[in-house]
Design an enzyme around this catalytic site. Structure first.
Site, PDB file in Angstrom:
ATOM      1  N   ARG A 119       7.039 -21.692 -17.628  1.00  0.00           N
ATOM      2  CA  ARG A 119       5.906 -22.792 -18.090  1.00  0.00           C
ATOM      3  C   ARG A 119       4.855 -22.091 -19.011  1.00  0.00           C
ATOM      4  O   ARG A 119       3.653 -22.585 -19.225  1.00  0.00           O
ATOM      5  CB  ARG A 119       5.227 -23.536 -17.283  1.00  0.00           C
ATOM      6  CG  ARG A 119       6.453 -24.552 -16.528  1.00  0.00           C
ATOM      7  CD  ARG A 119       5.727 -25.580 -15.633  1.00  0.00           C
ATOM      8  NE  ARG A 119       6.774 -26.409 -15.058  1.00  0.00           N
ATOM      9  CZ  ARG A 119       7.303 -26.250 -14.009  1.00  0.00           C
ATOM     10  NH1 ARG A 119       6.772 -25.337 -13.106  1.00  0.00           N
ATOM     11  NH2 ARG A 119       8.213 -27.414 -13.343  1.00  0.00           N
ATOM     12  N   LYS A 141       3.167 -21.882 -34.586  1.00  0.00           N
ATOM     13  CA  LYS A 141       4.403 -22.821 -34.423  1.00  0.00           C
ATOM     14  C   LYS A 141       5.553 -21.858 -34.222  1.00  0.00           C
ATOM     15  O   LYS A 141       5.651 -20.762 -35.057  1.00  0.00           O
ATOM     16  CB  LYS A 141       4.422 -23.316 -35.989  1.00  0.00           C
ATOM     17  CG  LYS A 141       3.805 -24.649 -36.250  1.00  0.00           C
ATOM     18  CD  LYS A 141       3.941 -25.069 -37.790  1.00  0.00           C
ATOM     19  CE  LYS A 141       5.234 -25.554 -38.148  1.00  0.00           C
ATOM     20  NZ  LYS A 141       5.213 -26.188 -39.302  1.00  0.00           N
ATOM     21  N   GLU A 183       6.042 -16.643 -49.737  1.00  0.00           N
ATOM     22  CA  GLU A 183       5.240 -17.399 -49.061  1.00  0.00           C
ATOM     23  C   GLU A 183       3.756 -16.957 -49.470  1.00  0.00           C
ATOM     24  O   GLU A 183       2.679 -17.695 -49.504  1.00  0.00           O
ATOM     25  CB  GLU A 183       5.253 -16.912 -47.589  1.00  0.00           C
ATOM     26  CG  GLU A 183       6.540 -17.542 -46.806  1.00  0.00           C
ATOM     27  CD  GLU A 183       6.381 -18.953 -46.614  1.00  0.00           C
ATOM     28  OE1 GLU A 183       5.297 -19.513 -46.783  1.00  0.00           O
ATOM     29  OE2 GLU A 183       7.404 -19.762 -45.920  1.00  0.00           O
ATOM     30  N   LYS A 225      -4.653 -19.790 -44.417  1.00  0.00           N
ATOM     31  CA  LYS A 225      -3.694 -20.388 -43.211  1.00  0.00           C
ATOM     32  C   LYS A 225      -4.366 -20.813 -42.132  1.00  0.00           C
ATOM     33  O   LYS A 225      -4.521 -21.706 -41.549  1.00  0.00           O
ATOM     34  CB  LYS A 225      -2.382 -19.668 -42.762  1.00  0.00           C
ATOM     35  CG  LYS A 225      -1.685 -20.265 -41.841  1.00  0.00           C
ATOM     36  CD  LYS A 225      -0.167 -19.870 -41.722  1.00  0.00           C
ATOM     37  CE  LYS A 225       0.385 -20.807 -40.841  1.00  0.00           C
ATOM     38  NZ  LYS A 225       2.157 -20.187 -40.407  1.00  0.00           N
ATOM     39  N   GLU A 235      -0.337 -30.144 -37.170  1.00  0.00           N
ATOM     40  CA  GLU A 235       0.493 -30.678 -38.554  1.00  0.00           C
ATOM     41  C   GLU A 235       0.362 -32.206 -38.333  1.00  0.00           C
ATOM     42  O   GLU A 235       1.644 -32.778 -38.598  1.00  0.00           O
ATOM     43  CB  GLU A 235       1.750 -30.089 -38.505  1.00  0.00           C
ATOM     44  CG  GLU A 235       2.521 -30.180 -39.770  1.00  0.00           C
ATOM     45  CD  GLU A 235       3.884 -29.372 -39.938  1.00  0.00           C
ATOM     46  OE1 GLU A 235       4.784 -30.184 -40.122  1.00  0.00           O
ATOM     47  OE2 GLU A 235       3.766 -28.112 -39.862  1.00  0.00           O
ATOM     48  N   ARG A 239      -2.234 -29.700 -42.486  1.00  0.00           N
ATOM     49  CA  ARG A 239      -1.167 -28.671 -42.189  1.00  0.00           C
ATOM     50  C   ARG A 239       0.215 -29.050 -42.785  1.00  0.00           C
ATOM     51  O   ARG A 239       0.847 -27.931 -43.305  1.00  0.00           O
ATOM     52  CB  ARG A 239      -1.041 -28.169 -40.742  1.00  0.00           C
ATOM     53  CG  ARG A 239      -0.208 -27.014 -40.597  1.00  0.00           C
ATOM     54  CD  ARG A 239      -0.448 -26.465 -39.118  1.00  0.00           C
ATOM     55  NE  ARG A 239       0.332 -25.370 -38.888  1.00  0.00           N
ATOM     56  CZ  ARG A 239       0.316 -24.503 -37.885  1.00  0.00           C
ATOM     57  NH1 ARG A 239      -0.426 -24.743 -36.803  1.00  0.00           N
ATOM     58  NH2 ARG A 239       1.110 -23.487 -37.765  1.00  0.00           N
ATOM     59  N   ASN A 243       4.139 -26.758 -45.725  1.00  0.00           N
ATOM     60  CA  ASN A 243       5.447 -26.982 -46.141  1.00  0.00           C
ATOM     61  C   ASN A 243       5.879 -27.214 -47.447  1.00  0.00           C
ATOM     62  O   ASN A 243       7.269 -27.598 -47.732  1.00  0.00           O
ATOM     63  CB  ASN A 243       5.730 -28.409 -45.374  1.00  0.00           C
ATOM     64  CG  ASN A 243       5.701 -28.065 -43.876  1.00  0.00           C
ATOM     65  OD1 ASN A 243       6.171 -27.215 -42.972  1.00  0.00           O
ATOM     66  ND2 ASN A 243       5.414 -29.297 -43.247  1.00  0.00           N
ATOM     67  N   HIS A 246       9.434 -26.311 -48.722  1.00  0.00           N
ATOM     68  CA  HIS A 246      10.268 -25.971 -47.540  1.00  0.00           C
ATOM     69  C   HIS A 246      11.393 -27.115 -47.214  1.00  0.00           C
ATOM     70  O   HIS A 246      12.451 -26.760 -46.714  1.00  0.00           O
ATOM     71  CB  HIS A 246       9.253 -25.906 -46.237  1.00  0.00           C
ATOM     72  CG  HIS A 246       8.720 -24.632 -45.979  1.00  0.00           C
ATOM     73  ND1 HIS A 246       7.902 -24.120 -47.055  1.00  0.00           N
ATOM     74  CD2 HIS A 246       8.818 -23.640 -45.284  1.00  0.00           C
ATOM     75  CE1 HIS A 246       7.390 -22.871 -46.752  1.00  0.00           C
ATOM     76  NE2 HIS A 246       8.046 -22.627 -45.798  1.00  0.00           N
ATOM     77  N   HIS A 250      14.975 -25.109 -46.895  1.00  0.00           N
ATOM     78  CA  HIS A 250      15.659 -25.316 -45.571  1.00  0.00           C
ATOM     79  C   HIS A 250      16.992 -25.815 -45.732  1.00  0.00           C
ATOM     80  O   HIS A 250      17.891 -25.523 -45.167  1.00  0.00           O
ATOM     81  CB  HIS A 250      14.616 -26.179 -44.663  1.00  0.00           C
ATOM     82  CG  HIS A 250      13.535 -25.845 -43.995  1.00  0.00           C
ATOM     83  ND1 HIS A 250      12.668 -26.292 -43.121  1.00  0.00           N
ATOM     84  CD2 HIS A 250      13.211 -24.218 -43.931  1.00  0.00           C
ATOM     85  CE1 HIS A 250      11.713 -25.077 -42.522  1.00  0.00           C
ATOM     86  NE2 HIS A 250      12.049 -24.135 -43.387  1.00  0.00           N
ATOM     87  N   HIS A 263      14.789 -17.217 -46.155  1.00  0.00           N
ATOM     88  CA  HIS A 263      14.037 -18.290 -45.990  1.00  0.00           C
ATOM     89  C   HIS A 263      12.870 -18.143 -47.368  1.00  0.00           C
ATOM     90  O   HIS A 263      12.967 -19.317 -48.071  1.00  0.00           O
ATOM     91  CB  HIS A 263      13.168 -17.895 -45.017  1.00  0.00           C
ATOM     92  CG  HIS A 263      11.694 -18.905 -44.672  1.00  0.00           C
ATOM     93  ND1 HIS A 263      12.269 -20.429 -44.655  1.00  0.00           N
ATOM     94  CD2 HIS A 263      10.728 -18.741 -44.915  1.00  0.00           C
ATOM     95  CE1 HIS A 263      11.295 -21.069 -44.581  1.00  0.00           C
ATOM     96  NE2 HIS A 263      10.081 -20.160 -44.799  1.00  0.00           N
TER      97      HIS A 263
END
Length: 358
Positions: A119, A141, A183, A225, A235, A239, A243, A246, A250, A263
């Protein structure tokens, strides 16, 4: 150079420009555990593991190393299960920190297992790729791929410390280095004219991996960032601008087969597509300017003819950013004016996508 991130769930430092040889002594200030679990991949291990192991040993850490195969295709639940089994057999305890030492794949996996095993374990990140240093190592993330799509499983889990040695960028392959530059360009579109012009004026130094230039580039991306994440950690609004590129990116990665298109290569094409959509809404000149910069960084700006439009659209329909059954795009309406949550009708989506083919 230090950048402090003070966000709702955690506060931590991103240290840039310091040798990886100092990592052990730095981590000793954040944990009193005598053991540390280090996750890396085979490529990074071959280049740098001896140095990091020595640094950790000098700081009196017992280091438990788990090495995975390199590549996006290994960022999945099968790999996570093997990591969990190793952690269990090694009798990791609640305060044993997890150290991710590698690129974006390693960082995602390390952050995910740290956030879920027992946890939650302390998590530190030492990114070695450009993509990770400017983007994925900062912000908390994590993401795993399923056969149906990229990053569909994940958590928000902030690291306790990030250590970025810019000199390690000199050991990347040309393709991996260029992938990270996508990026960088994304952050420049978000920041505006000043940063984008700097990139355009310093392409040669950037491609030569000039240390002083890259320290500035990496730090500027982290600052951008950090500002976004500070104002929207999970997000829910702002935020989402991160993306940019993306949604299609993706889909390209998934449709080509993970590991076939990097990527950054997918995001590069996705940003040009987003700029083309922005021109449909009155933006001018950005497609040509963006394509020129990305091409100078050895990044693709068109979709390979082998990737069928229908398959790309199907992949985008499974993207985690879909809302109410509609694909959402992030569009650069102007430099420094990046807008999320743009829906397209099927006609515009199909017609604009067809313009992206070589």
């Amino acid at each position: 150079m230090l950048i402090d991130l003070d966000i709702p769930s955690a506060s931590y430092q991103v240290r840039m420009g310091e040798s990886i040889d100092e990592l052990g002594s730095r981590l000793g200030k954040f944990t009193d555990s005598g053991r540390i679990f280090l996750l890396t991949d085979e490529n990074v291990a071959a280049l740098h593991l001896d140095r990091v192991s020595l640094s950790l040993m000098k700081a009196n850490f017992e280091t438990l190393v788990f090495e995975i195969a390199s590549g996006e295709e290994h960022k999945n639940l099968d790999t996570v299960r093997r990591i969990y089994d190793f952690m269990s057999c090694s009798k990791l305890e609640r305060f044993t920190p997890v150290l991710g030492f590698g690129g974006g794949v390693v960082g995602d996996l390390a952050g995910f297992v740290a956030s879920t095993y027992l946890r939650g374990l302390p998590f530190f990140n030492a990114p070695t790729s450009l993509l990770a240093q400017v983007d994925s190592a900062v912000g908390g993330k994590t993401g795993l791929n399923l056969s149906s799509g990229k990053n569909l499983v994940g958590t928000f889990y902030q690291p306790g410390y990030v250590h970025s040695d810019v000199e390690l960028l000199k050991t990347l392959t040309e393709r991996e280095y260029s992938s990270g530059l996508a990026e960088v360009v994304k952050h420049a579109l978000i920041e505006g004219e000043k940063f984008l012009s700097y990139l355009e004026s310093n392409v040669e130094a950037i491609m030569n991996r000039d240390s002083s230039v890259m320290k500035l580039v990496v730090s500027e991306c982290v600052k951008i960032k950090a500002y976004v994440v500070k104002n929207d950690e999970r997000e829910e609004g702002l935020r989402r601008i991160l993306n940019l590129g993306h949604t299609l990116g993706h889909a390209i990665e998934k449709s080509a087969g993970y590991g076939k298109v990097t990527h950054g290569e997918g995001v590069s094409i996705g940003m040009v597509f987003a700029a083309l959509l922005a021109e449909n809404r009155g933006s001018t000149g950005l497609v040509e300017r963006l394509s020129k910069l990305l091409s100078s960084m050895n990044l693709p700006v068109r979709i390979d003819s082998k990737l069928e439009p229908d398959k790309l659209i199907s992949a985008m329909e499974l993207d985690k950013k879909v809302r109410d059954g509609k694909i959402e795009f992030v569009l650069p309406l102007d430099l420094g004016n990046v807008i999320p949550g743009i829906n397209l009708d099927s006609i515009e989506l199909n017609e604009t996508l067809l313009k992206m083919y070589e």
